[in-house]
Design an enzyme around this catalytic site. Structure first.
Site, short mmCIF file in Angstrom:
data_model
loop_
_atom_site.label_atom_id
_atom_site.label_comp_id
_atom_site.label_asym_id
_atom_site.label_seq_id
_atom_site.Cartn_x
_atom_site.Cartn_y
_atom_site.Cartn_z
N HIS A 1 0.73 -1.25 -0.11
CA HIS A 1 0.15 -0.22 -0.26
C HIS A 1 0.95 1.30 -0.08
O HIS A 1 0.30 2.24 -0.70
CB HIS A 1 -0.87 0.07 1.29
CG HIS A 1 -1.80 1.06 1.18
ND1 HIS A 1 -3.15 1.03 0.75
CD2 HIS A 1 -1.68 2.43 1.82
CE1 HIS A 1 -3.86 2.23 0.95
NE2 HIS A 1 -3.02 2.86 1.63
N HIS B 1 -9.78 2.43 -1.53
CA HIS B 1 -10.00 2.07 -0.12
C HIS B 1 -11.06 0.75 -0.07
O HIS B 1 -12.15 0.79 0.43
CB HIS B 1 -10.80 2.98 0.75
CG HIS B 1 -10.06 3.33 2.12
ND1 HIS B 1 -10.72 3.30 3.37
CD2 HIS B 1 -8.87 3.42 2.47
CE1 HIS B 1 -10.05 3.61 4.23
NE2 HIS B 1 -8.56 3.47 3.95
#
Length: 963
Positions: free
Chosen positions: A222, A298
């Site tokens: 990420h 997300h």
């Protein structure tokens, strides 16, 4: 004293109806109404407050006397056994409770703690039913209490004694290293754990837990994009011939490389300001301001807690422009969602997976609430559906910002104070970065619930105001948002070239009981980190206090090249910053892609007539109206929206792109659009990349954007990239992105990837389709020249611009016919830029009354949308005027999704000028607009292929998601 306020509705009980309907729908029963007889909401209030003060709080703040009744009692409450109460789990952010605390303080009522709850009455309390628990609460963030509440349900945390934790790494074997990573949710591969082990062996000590966590956050997929930045050996096989390519850094040699090539070609006319180095990409706008744009994902949090995941997804991306340069003002938001179909049978859900209808409702609500409460318009987006998104919905959120030209440069300096600004730190968001780097499983809801945060938009709005005011007063040298990895990533990145000393006990906490490591890696929302000269700290502190924003000094930036962490005077961690940011192992990954054999589906399986096919496409979930979603968003706030998400006579037609005027009174504008279609990627991911870029560009060109100044962003969402075939699809996509971007002159200025989007349970594995979202930021010299897609008047000519080819692979026509395979459309790198330039010239010259891009559903779908949006009919009598390099059937002319095509409405008196301006561009005059509310399309023999009332077409388009 502890008080309970129970609030019930007068009249309709909407919450009871919601849970009963959801339960009945989930179980295919009609038992919900029998299990739940009533519902209530309420508050637990703790503090030294009297009955009179608690009652005053109810009357003046908590209860609407016109719609609700309330009961105020002291805890413990002697309640009936047939009650079920749902509370947020300890540590989960509760914005409503925080607002009550703040309001009580202003009323001088001594409330020290608040919890909100929902309550349900009836036999439900005695039923042991997984389905009822699923509709009442989300186990990731909520708990169910049967019977009365007690004081223990209000407690959040207790002080814990300090204890330094070290991880026995130096002598661990490979199996133990993998176990440490797995049990600690570190998402570190064995080779990474081995590098860390070697590093600490050289230091002759074991790492502390905070050191290992810091490395895990920084090295996570990420945060570091380690797959896209890795070296790759790529074997591509086409028609039996294999070609091998080597990439030293995939991202640098494809996406970054395209931008570098374009900037070199532009030379002194380069309009890129800051690309891939800050929180958002920045391009020039006018002499006073630049614009910036960032789109984030997300996905994993939204899968297990849709509202909180999407809520904080938008909140996080709003902080990206705010943390760009010295701070940009957010001016508009975008969102794109990918869900499984909402009519998915509930019995087909794997364990641990929420129903897509619930996911969809929660995600939309989360984005709605955050954007609306922040006062930022949500102006553009898309929603797609595919069964493969069942385990991993995709949630893309984007924000455009406006920043003064003299506020781009930033850098923390040794001696600057490390200042945390905004929300307090709690356990919400623990392991968010590493959680987002792993696959989801049937246990994710239980073991990763702490990785989900709940946002507080009001707090972020106040933080935004403070940062922008401090920016204009020159009170800090650098700023970044506290997102994935929390302080670990924010401070670590700001200190990367210098050093930092951090005293973790100085961080303001939501409650007691956090360890020093939890403080460091928490991803609690609404926090920014600033590098503040010591002399400016008093002014910044006063400014923050004036806006009721908390600010705290956590330490100081240094020139040591090291990150030193302490807690109440106890050293807890020390890392070399070069190792932290550059120490990750550099490995070569294997990737393969083999072009599948081309099937020839044309002429086979056509079970619907052209008329029926059009209705089926219009009513398919990915094409149909998203008005139910759009109407929940405020797209007018700030007053700069020029072209809205919905346009037409009744403001309910699908706009190609949004247009926003960033500076009120200045007619210069920006256009925001997107391109995404994973159906193409199932057949050829390289083609998908070109088509996504083309769609994003033609969307903004269709409303008036100048193709010479369009910036694009990439968001790769992929499945398990440890599989060489999955990684091969990503490599092919990245290569195509490079080639098409260079040909179109559209530089990538920012991006984000989300990998390993797979759901695994003992029974099945669900991998998302390879999905690329391309977002476009175009610029418009004068928004008064813009056009929309709705037809404007009868008696005008209809043209199709662009080349049509018999490429129906991945098309919506194939989808509604149940056909698979076929040839995927390909972009024409030489022709496309010419078409875009010609269309821009025609729109700027005022020759075009309406323009719509041809995408999902092809020509027939575009004509239907233009007609019912403008309530103007269309007669197409020259369908055979549409020609191509190969023979075209009427079905191909109607439903091909060949790229770089537009449908254009031109007044007859401007037709000659329009045709002259588009000389050399493929152009076909196909019909005329009429007063009659119908769409008629004839074949070459004059027979009507389609004859439909506009009301029939619009009804088909609007009904599927008219919730």
């Amino acid at each position: 004293m502890l008080w309970e306020v129970e609030i019930r509705p007068i009249g309709r009980d909407a919450e009871r109806e919601r849970v009963c309907d959801e339960y009945d729908w989930l179980t295919h029963s009609q038992r919900g109404g029998d299990l739940i007889t009533a519902a209530a909401r309420g508050y637990l209030l703790e503090g030294n407050l009297s009955l009179e003060e608690a009652d005053a709080l109810c009357v003046e703040l908590l209860v609407d006397p016109l719609l609700e009744t309330s009961t105020l009692t002291a805890i413990p409450v002697e309640s009936a056994p047939d009650t079920v109460t749902v509370l947020l789990k300890p540590g989960v952010m509760d914005p409503t409770a925080q607002s009550v605390l703040e309001a009580a303080a202003r009323m001088n009522i001594p409330v020290s703690n608040v919890r909100t709850f929902r309550r349900y009455f009836g036999p439900v309390a005695a039923v042991d039913d997984a389905a009822i628990r699923k509709v009442l609460a989300n186990d990731a963030i909520e708990q169910i209490v049967v019977g009365p509440l007690t004081a223990s349900h209000l407690s959040l945390g207790k002080p814990t004694p300090f204890q330094l934790v070290t991880v026995p790494l130096r002598d661990a074997d490979d199996a133990t290293l993998e176990q440490i990573s797995r049990q600690g949710q570190l998402a570190l591969a064995l080779d990474e754990m081995q590098i860390i082990q070697t590093h600490f062996r050289e230091l002759q000590r074991d790492p502390t837990d905070i050191e290992l966590e810091t490395i895990a956050q920084t090295w996570s997929e990420h945060c570091s994009h380690k797959t896209l930045r890795s070296a790759v050996r790529y074997d591509e096989t086409i028609d039996g011939v294999t070609t091998t390519k080597h990439f030293g850094n995939l991202l640098k040699e494809t996406i970054f490389g395209a931008t570098q090539t374009i900037r070199e070609q532009l030379g002194d006319k380069d309009w890129c300001v800051s690309v891939f180095v800050d929180n958002a990409g920045v391009v020039t706008f006018n002499d006073e301001y630049h614009v910036c744009f960032k789109v984030e994902t997300h996905n994993h949090p939204s899968a297990i807690e849709p509202y909180g995941g999407a809520n904080t997804g938008l909140g996080g991306v709003i902080r990206d422009p705010l943390g760009t340069g010295l701070g940009a003002k957010p001016i508009c938001n975008t969102d794109v969602f990918c869900f499984a179909p909402p009519d998915t049978p509930p019995e087909s859900l794997p364990p641990g997976v929420l129903h897509p209808r619930r996911v969809m409702q929660g995600v939309v609500a989360g984005v709605r609430d955050y954007g609306n409460r922040m006062g930022i318009p949500t102006v553009n987006g898309a929603v797609l559906f595919d069964p493969a998104y069942l385990g991993n919905p995709l949630v893309f959120c984007g924000t455009v910002g406006l920043i003064p030209v003299n506020r781009i440069e930033k850098a923390a300096k040794p001696g600057d104070l490390i200042v945390a600004l905004g929300g307090r730190t709690g356990r919400d968001g623990i392991h968010g970065a590493t959680f987002s780097s792993l696959e989801l499983t049937d246990e994710s809801e239980k073991v990763s619930g702490g990785a989900v945060q709940i946002g507080n938009a009001i707090t972020e709005k106040k933080v935004l105001d403070v940062v922008l005011a401090a920016r204009d007063r020159g009170l800090f040298h650098a700023v970044t948002d506290c997102g994935a990895g929390g302080f670990s990533s924010a401070v670590g990145e700001m200190a990367a070239e210098i050093g930092a000393d951090v005293q973790l006990e100085l961080a303001p906490l939501k409650y007691d009981g956090l360890t020093y490591t939890e403080i460091w890696i928490s991803e609690s929302q609404e926090r920014m980190v600033l590098a503040v000269p010591e002399a400016d700290w008093p002014a910044l502190q006063a400014l923050a206090e004036s806006e009721d924003v908390e600010a705290a000094v956590l330490g100081r930036f240094t020139d040591t090249g090291r990150l030193k962490l302490s807690y109440h005077g106890n050293p807890v961690g020390e890392l070399d910053l070069h190792f932290l940011h550059e120490g990750r192992p550099k490995l070569v990954r294997a990737a393969t892609w083999t072009k599948p054999p081309e099937q020839e589906p044309l002429g086979h399986g056509h079970r619907r007539s052209p008329h029926e096919s059009l209705l089926a496409i219009l009513s398919s979930y990915s094409v149909c109206s998203k008005e139910w979603i759009i109407r929940q968003y405020d797209h007018e706030v700030q007053g700069g929206s020029v072209i809205k998400p919905l346009v037409g006579v009744r403001d309910d037609g699908p706009s190609d792109a949004a247009v926003v005027m960033p500076i009120l009174g200045d007619y210069a504008g920006i256009a925001i659009g997107c391109g995404i279609n994973p159906q193409y990627g199932k057949l050829d991911p390289g083609a998908m990349a070109g088509l996504a870029i083309d769609e994003a560009v033609r969307n903004v060109v269709a409303v008036g954007a100048d193709p010479a100044k369009i910036a694009i962003l990439d968001n790769f969402c992929w499945a398990n990239v440890r599989d060489p075939e999955v990684l091969g699809a990503l490599v092919r996509t990245a290569e195509a992105c490079r080639d098409v971007a260079v040909a179109y002159g559209t530089p990538f200025i920012s991006g984000k990837d989300s990998l390993n989007n797979e759901f695994r349970s003992p029974e099945r594995t669900i991998a998302i389709p390879s999905t690329l979202l391309v977002s476009a930021l175009g610029q418009i010299a004068d928004v008064r020249t813009c056009v929309t897609m709705d037809l404007k008047a009868a008696g005008h000519l209809i043209y199709q611009v662009g080349v049509t080819k018999p490429d129906l692979g991945g098309s919506h026509y194939h989808m509604v016919q149940g056909i698979t395979g076929g040839r995927v459309p390909q972009v024409d790198l030489e022709l496309a830029p010419k078409v875009f330039r010609a269309m821009h010239a025609a729109i700027s010259a005022g020759l075009v009354r309406s323009c719509h891009d041809l995408s999902e559903g092809g020509l027939a779908t575009a004509l239907a949308e233009m007609a019912f949006a403008g309530e103007i009919g269309v007669d197409v009598t020259s369908l055979d005027a549409i020609t191509g390099p190969e023979p075209l059937s009427d079905i191909v002319r109607l439903y091909s999704e060949s790229p770089t095509r537009f449908v254009v409405e031109v007044p007859e008196e401007r037709a000659a000028a329009f045709e002259q301006l588009l000389a050399g561009i493929p152009l076909a005059k196909i019909g005329v607009t009429v007063k009659e509310p119908r769409l008629r399309i004839a074949d070459s023999n004059g027979e009507w292929l389609i004859w439909a009332k506009l009301s029939e077409l619009k009804d088909a388009w609007q009904k599927p998601l008219a919730w």
